[in-house]
Design a protein around this motif. Structure first.
Motif, PDB file in Angstrom:
ATOM      1  N   UNK A 144       0.836  -1.204   0.000  1.00 36.31           N
ATOM      2  CA  UNK A 144       0.000   0.000   0.000  1.00 36.31           C
ATOM      3  C   UNK A 144       0.868   1.251   0.000  1.00 36.31           C
ATOM      4  N   UNK A 145       1.926   1.251   0.810  1.00 35.08           N
ATOM      5  CA  UNK A 145       2.807   2.418   0.874  1.00 35.08           C
ATOM      6  C   UNK A 145       3.493   2.647  -0.469  1.00 35.08           C
ATOM      7  N   UNK A 146       3.927   1.580  -1.116  1.00 29.66           N
ATOM      8  CA  UNK A 146       4.578   1.717  -2.424  1.00 29.66           C
ATOM      9  C   UNK A 146       3.627   2.285  -3.470  1.00 29.66           C
ATOM     10  N   UNK A 147       2.412   1.757  -3.489  1.00 30.27           N
ATOM     11  CA  UNK A 147       1.456   2.214  -4.498  1.00 30.27           C
ATOM     12  C   UNK A 147       1.117   3.684  -4.314  1.00 30.27           C
ATOM     13  N   UNK A 148       1.058   4.127  -3.073  1.00 28.25           N
ATOM     14  CA  UNK A 148       0.804   5.547  -2.824  1.00 28.25           C
ATOM     15  C   UNK A 148       2.001   6.387  -3.236  1.00 28.25           C
ATOM     16  N   UNK A 149       3.210   5.935  -2.872  1.00 29.07           N
ATOM     17  CA  UNK A 149       4.415   6.717  -3.143  1.00 29.07           C
ATOM     18  C   UNK A 149       4.801   6.700  -4.613  1.00 29.07           C
ATOM     19  N   UNK A 150       4.797   5.503  -5.231  1.00 29.77           N
ATOM     20  CA  UNK A 150       5.342   5.365  -6.583  1.00 29.77           C
ATOM     21  C   UNK A 150       4.325   5.613  -7.687  1.00 29.77           C
ATOM     22  N   UNK A 151       3.041   5.429  -7.386  1.00 31.85           N
ATOM     23  CA  UNK A 151       2.028   5.559  -8.435  1.00 31.85           C
ATOM     24  C   UNK A 151       0.951   6.578  -8.109  1.00 31.85           C
ATOM     25  N   UNK A 152       1.049   7.157  -6.945  1.00 29.57           N
ATOM     26  CA  UNK A 152       0.097   8.193  -6.586  1.00 29.57           C
ATOM     27  C   UNK A 152      -1.312   7.686  -6.343  1.00 29.57           C
ATOM     28  N   UNK A 153      -1.468   6.419  -6.021  1.00 29.26           N
ATOM     29  CA  UNK A 153      -2.799   5.865  -5.771  1.00 29.26           C
ATOM     30  C   UNK A 153      -3.309   6.284  -4.395  1.00 29.26           C
ATOM     31  N   UNK A 154      -4.596   6.517  -4.315  1.00 25.33           N
ATOM     32  CA  UNK A 154      -5.213   6.684  -3.007  1.00 25.33           C
ATOM     33  C   UNK A 154      -5.246   5.325  -2.318  1.00 25.33           C
ATOM     34  N   UNK A 155      -5.405   5.331  -0.997  1.00 24.63           N
ATOM     35  CA  UNK A 155      -5.452   4.059  -0.280  1.00 24.63           C
ATOM     36  C   UNK A 155      -6.624   3.209  -0.763  1.00 24.63           C
ATOM     37  N   UNK A 156      -7.775   3.862  -0.996  1.00 25.59           N
ATOM     38  CA  UNK A 156      -8.946   3.106  -1.441  1.00 25.59           C
ATOM     39  C   UNK A 156      -8.701   2.462  -2.799  1.00 25.59           C
ATOM     40  N   UNK A 157      -8.066   3.187  -3.711  1.00 25.03           N
ATOM     41  CA  UNK A 157      -7.787   2.635  -5.036  1.00 25.03           C
ATOM     42  C   UNK A 157      -6.800   1.479  -4.939  1.00 25.03           C
ATOM     43  N   UNK A 158      -5.756   1.652  -4.126  1.00 24.02           N
ATOM     44  CA  UNK A 158      -4.773   0.593  -3.965  1.00 24.02           C
ATOM     45  C   UNK A 158      -5.405  -0.648  -3.348  1.00 24.02           C
ATOM     46  N   UNK A 159      -6.265  -0.471  -2.368  1.00 24.97           N
ATOM     47  CA  UNK A 159      -6.926  -1.616  -1.742  1.00 24.97           C
ATOM     48  C   UNK A 159      -7.819  -2.340  -2.731  1.00 24.97           C
ATOM     49  N   UNK A 160      -8.491  -1.599  -3.621  1.00 23.18           N
ATOM     50  CA  UNK A 160      -9.324  -2.236  -4.648  1.00 23.18           C
ATOM     51  C   UNK A 160      -8.460  -3.066  -5.586  1.00 23.18           C
ATOM     52  N   UNK A 161      -7.315  -2.528  -5.979  1.00 30.84           N
ATOM     53  CA  UNK A 161      -6.432  -3.264  -6.881  1.00 30.84           C
ATOM     54  C   UNK A 161      -5.930  -4.555  -6.212  1.00 30.84           C
ATOM     55  N   UNK A 162      -5.546  -4.468  -4.971  1.00 31.25           N
ATOM     56  CA  UNK A 162      -5.058  -5.643  -4.251  1.00 31.25           C
ATOM     57  C   UNK A 162      -6.177  -6.667  -4.087  1.00 31.25           C
ATOM     58  N   UNK A 163      -7.386  -6.192  -3.762  1.00 29.40           N
ATOM     59  CA  UNK A 163      -8.517  -7.103  -3.546  1.00 29.40           C
ATOM     60  C   UNK A 163      -8.921  -7.813  -4.831  1.00 29.40           C
ATOM     61  N   UNK A 164      -8.643  -7.204  -5.989  1.00 30.79           N
ATOM     62  CA  UNK A 164      -9.016  -7.808  -7.271  1.00 30.79           C
ATOM     63  C   UNK A 164      -8.089  -8.959  -7.658  1.00 30.79           C
ATOM     64  N   UNK A 165      -6.982  -9.108  -6.924  1.00 29.11           N
ATOM     65  CA  UNK A 165      -6.027 -10.160  -7.228  1.00 29.11           C
ATOM     66  C   UNK A 165      -6.118 -11.278  -6.192  1.00 29.11           C
ATOM     67  N   UNK A 166      -5.412 -12.366  -6.453  1.00 27.14           N
ATOM     68  CA  UNK A 166      -5.366 -13.487  -5.506  1.00 27.14           C
ATOM     69  C   UNK A 166      -4.705 -13.041  -4.210  1.00 27.14           C
ATOM     70  N   UNK A 167      -5.106 -13.681  -3.103  1.00 27.45           N
ATOM     71  CA  UNK A 167      -4.456 -13.356  -1.841  1.00 27.45           C
ATOM     72  C   UNK A 167      -3.170 -14.150  -1.702  1.00 27.45           C
TER      73      UNK A 167
END
Length: 426
Positions: A170-193
């Motif tokens: 989550x920290x990387x996605x916010x820092x490197x791609x400018x994603x909001x936490x909600x957007x990053x969590x959606x992306x992670x949830x869309x993939x396998x755990x």
């Protein structure tokens, strides 16, 4: 066996977001090229592993890069995406607006599936083209973000998973791609755990250390496993398992078998053959040599000697010929004739026994497994005998052929009595 080694934290070149991936239909393992599937969740640092492997000499087939190629301006792929989602997913200059498209598909499962139907066949075809162009002694690494999600693991000789704590991702996605936490969590949830990825992994790189640790781990993987594995596959050479010592029970043996069985089944298509886990590692709680025994049921040994042998060899399970099991046994013997294949992977000893359906050896392997699973007292006695023999005999040679011990002859009689009493059948 699953290897667990450290990997980096922080800005070590995290992977690009889960754009296009290879489709559910996969490429059969053919020829001598070693094919490695590399995957990991968004923000895991998978690309750092790919970069290091490329530096060691691997050929990287990057599914994200191919996914961009097949939807470039003027491509048929982009035209189909616009037809499906309208021109709201285009930038002002007519290119694909990946952020706009991502906002649509990651919030709508049906939309995401529709996008996959457009991109997967194109990515798959281009990936196959690039893999086919590799030299015969290449290690081809397919960098596929959603390898697990689309069921591709069995189509590779080896699957490497990069695993990182969600908080770090989550920290990387916010820092490197400018994603909001909600957007990053959606992306992670869309993939396998992580649990699903671990189940598919032959090698796990835990990405919670430093960059130097990652490089050391990848270098060791390249040197100690990938290079010898590639050579063994190319030369159709099995790794000898005589050096493997007896160990305590490993609770991951069934999971390791499942990965091997899926790979074997994929290699043997269109043949749909019965595949079983047999031997000591198939009995929960039973110690034994750390070798996974797989039994493939074949209609005849003639078929085992034909296309099936070549497909297994190409998939990393070359033939191990030897007189004592390649010729019919004596009248009244145990029907031990079979075809044996070994594993080319130096990190996972395996034996693949091809036996004819209904033959005595085929039945015996299944009966002994099921009897020991069902009878804890016999399981304990079996373990004691094996340990005594292991302590008094070399790993290879007559002393290790435990079936010659009187206890095993008696156990066969006990197993047959159990089968008659319970109505067991293979």
């Amino acid at each position: 066996m699953i290897d667990s080694v450290p990997a980096p934290r922080g800005g070590a070149g995290g992977p690009r977001g889960g754009g296009g991936v290879v489709g559910r239909e996969s490429i059969r393992l053919t020829g001598s090229v070693l094919r490695v599937g590399l995957t990991g969740g968004i923000g895991s640092g998978k690309s750092a592993v790919a970069i290091r492997l490329a530096g060691r000499g691997a050929i990287i087939v990057d599914s994200d890069r191919i996914a961009r190629e097949v939807v470039a301006p003027g491509s048929a792929g982009l035209a189909e995406i616009v037809a499906a989602f309208s021109d709201r997913v285009l930038t002002a200059d007519g290119a694909l607006d990946r952020a706009a498209l991502g906002a649509v598909v990651f919030a709508d499962e049906a939309a995401r599936r529709r996008l996959e139907q457009i991109t997967h066949p194109r990515v798959r075809a281009r990936s196959a083209e690039l893999s086919a162009a590799a030299p015969a002694d290449a290690v081809v690494v397919n960098d596929v973000p959603l390898l697990v999600e689309v069921g591709l693991a069995p189509s590779y000789h080896l699957v490497v998973v990069v695993q990182t704590a969600v908080a770090t991702r989550l920290a990387r996605l916010a820092r490197d791609r400018g994603m909001t936490r909600a957007e990053a969590e959606r992306r992670i949830a869309a993939q396998a755990d992580d649990a699903r990825r671990r189940a598919a992994a032959d090698v796990i790189l835990d990405n919670d250390g430093g960059l130097d640790e990652l490089h050391a781990a990848v270098d060791a993987l390249w040197r100690d496993r990938l290079l010898p594995y590639e050579r063994n596959v190319r030369e159709h050479r099995a790794v000898r398992d005589g050096w493997v010592v007896s160990t305590e029970p490993d609770p991951t043996w069934p999971q390791q078998y499942a990965r091997l069985a899926a790979r074997i089944r994929h290699a043997l298509v269109p043949a749909d053959l019965r595949i079983d886990h047999v031997g000591s590692t198939a009995v929960p709680g039973l110690a034994g040599r750390d070798v996974i025994d797989v039994q493939v049921t074949v209609p005849s040994l003639a078929e085992a000697d034909g296309a099936l042998a070549q497909r297994l060899a190409d998939a990393g399970f070359p033939r191990v010929p030897e007189v004592r099991w390649d010729r019919p046994g004596p009248a009244g013997g145990d029907g031990g004739e079979k075809r044996l294949h070994g594993g080319a992977d130096p990190g996972r000893p395996v034996r693949v026994h091809l036996r004819v359906a209904g033959s005595p050896g085929w039945r015996h392997a299944l009966l002994m497994r099921d009897h020991l699973r069902a009878d804890p007292d016999q399981r304990a006695a079996y373990l004691l005998v094996k340990r005594e023999l292991a302590a008094s005999a070399p790993l290879e040679g007559p002393g290790h052929a435990t079936a010659d011990d009187p206890w095993f002859a008696e156990e066969r009689l006990r197993a047959e009595a159990w089968a008659a009493q319970t109505g067991w059948c293979p």
